[in-house]
Design an enzyme around this catalytic site. Structure first.
Site, PDB file in Angstrom:
ATOM      1  CG  MET A 124      34.897  40.497  49.142  1.00 48.48           C
ATOM      2  SD  MET A 124      36.326  40.133  47.335  1.00 48.48           S
ATOM      3  CE  MET A 124      37.534  41.121  47.209  1.00 48.48           C
ATOM      4  CG  ASP A 132      33.315  36.267  38.553  1.00 51.67           C
ATOM      5  OD1 ASP A 132      34.178  35.448  38.137  1.00 51.67           O
ATOM      6  OD2 ASP A 132      34.105  37.517  38.456  1.00 51.67           O
ATOM      7  CE  LYS A 163      37.361  30.875  44.338  1.00 49.64           C
ATOM      8  NZ  LYS A 163      37.991  31.123  42.912  1.00 49.64           N
ATOM      9  CB  THR A 222      34.768  49.424  40.106  1.00 48.52           C
ATOM     10  OG1 THR A 222      34.942  48.126  41.832  1.00 48.52           O
ATOM     11  CG2 THR A 222      34.905  50.435  40.806  1.00 48.52           C
ATOM     12  CB  ILE A 278      38.175  46.776  41.287  1.00 45.63           C
ATOM     13  CG1 ILE A 278      39.672  48.358  40.382  1.00 45.63           C
ATOM     14  CG2 ILE A 278      38.219  47.157  42.597  1.00 45.63           C
ATOM     15  CD1 ILE A 278      40.044  49.224  40.642  1.00 45.63           C
ATOM     16  N   GLY A 303      32.397  40.662  37.791  1.00 49.49           N
ATOM     17  CA  GLY A 303      31.355  41.557  38.766  1.00 49.49           C
ATOM     18  C   GLY A 303      32.068  42.965  38.416  1.00 49.49           C
TER      19      GLY A 303
END
Lengths: 277, 277
Positions: free
Chosen positions: B195, B59, B81, B142, B117, B112
């Protein structure tokens, strides 16, 4: 130099004591997550801090393999709960940590999992702040993450687990855990109950009474990540019976995403052997 | 030998191919949690698996320092992304992982935090199972655990945080996140929103509308555990304004136990400098 945290070394903290006492900087307390049990699930930082410890104050959940990573000369103090002899109260643990640090020692408070997930680390941190002792926290892999990884069952999953909640099944003697059953009964979320094995019947009953379907997939993981790990994939309806076959320490996990969970071979073999006996 | 998982090496899986192709066992996929960012918060097992990788699919949240731990000859593929060029769909990532493994390669899918999770690890695991590819999961620290550790704020705490819930603030373009606001608004629990930075105004508004007090302590942690970490300790009422000063990736954490959280010096200095400018 404090391990894993070079930036905090400040020469202005070196204290010169009179009267023949040796000069040394003040000690500090490290609240360190030892992870779920497998020594390879320690973080590199936890390993470094442990290797520089002068005193290690540890729970019963921390394995001998992990304790062996501290220097041989480090003092090891178990504060595990015991039925047969004195258990330390939280207040006694707090005073022990701060007293050692004030003597100038590097104190590692080693906890199973993560210090801030049902580890009472917050209380120890507060005690350090009140005593003017520097306290650093090293996070760890909490047991729920290890349980999901072992079982191949995601705690969050597109379409079936939009949220995951960690609660504790621990309660005062004789009482049921006081949880928000209505919230936990909503579908499409994963609920992880730490220390819930002995309360599995009450927990499953409450969740179903609050509306969670008995067909909801469920998983019990005993000794997550250890060599003697056992897992049973079941349903909420079958949770109490499955729990009765295990002794703990264990997690109960309830949620649609547990449909992906796999029982361990050991457990299946054990259950077959027990059924034949 | 597969790293950190010696027990799974079975000689009956050695495949002898005809036509001059070299004999090798089938490959496998490792879903590995890279932790929150600080390379020292990798687990020892994650490090070992990474050091044996032939392909690393990662990622955008995985740092260069961590990627550098894979062998120099390992192929590195970013599936981050991106706005400016092609982003891989989840289906494309799934096909990539299984195709490499079926070619006999050791594939590390590096994520990550923890793979299960909000990492879509469950979808990748399912794809492996469907393709008949062995898939192993290595849990990681996490971001929520690292954020609590950095800020000195426990996610669970006696008397003020009996439960902790992780949700995602990510939503379809233009939409608000679809969360169970009534449950999240109950007091004495910690809510961590991954996020959620761009949705902070909506999230704080919804929580207050559902009854959570605006005085509830809150914390935003940007780049938890990284060298450029910034933290702002605020309240639910102040969450939206504090969020507007940060860029992410960040966690929003709401709950009474965040009263113990400390802002980072960097953030305070930055805010003072910005106020003077």
């Amino acid at each position: 130099m404090p391990p894993g945290n070079d930036k905090t070394l400040r020469t202005d903290r070196l204290v010169v004591l009179g009267g023949g006492e040796r000069a040394r900087r003040p000690g500090q307390v490290w609240l360190v997550g030892a992870g779920p049990g497998d020594p390879e699930l320690l973080t590199i930082k936890a390993l470094k801090v442990l290797q520089s410890a002068e005193v290690v104050v540890h729970d019963g959940l921390v394995s001998d393999e992990i304790l062996a990573l501290a220097p041989p000369q480090a003092r090891r103090i178990s504060v595990a709960k015991r039925k047969s002899r004195h258990s330390y109260s939280q207040d006694e643990i707090n005073r022990m940590l701060t007293a050692f640090a004030l003597e100038g020692l590097e104190v590692v408070r080693l906890k199973g999992g993560d210090p801030f997930i049902f580890g009472r680390g917050g209380e120890e941190l507060e005690a350090c702040r009140e005593a003017g002792v520097d306290c650093h926290v090293v996070p760890g892999v909490t047991a729920a993450l290890a349980a999901g990884a072992s079982a191949g069952a995601p705690l969050t999953h597109r379409g079936s687990a939009q949220a995951v909640t960690f609660v504790t099944g621990h309660a005062s003697q004789g009482a049921e855990p006081d949880l928000d059953w209505a919230s936990l009964a909503r579908p499409n979320q994963t609920v992880v109950i730490y220390m819930g094995l002995s309360q599995a019947t009450a927990i499953a009953g409450r969740l179903m009474a609050a509306g969670r379907s008995g067909a909801t997939p469920a998983l019990i993981v005993e000794n997550a990540s250890r060599g003697d790990e056992r897992r049973v994939a079941t349903t909420l309806l079958g949770l109490a019976e499955a729990a009765s076959a295990l002794k703990g320490p264990a997690l109960l996990i309830v949620g649609e995403a547990m449909a992906l969970a796999r029982s361990s071979e050991t457990t299946v073999e054990t259950l077959i052997r027990e059924a034949r006996a």
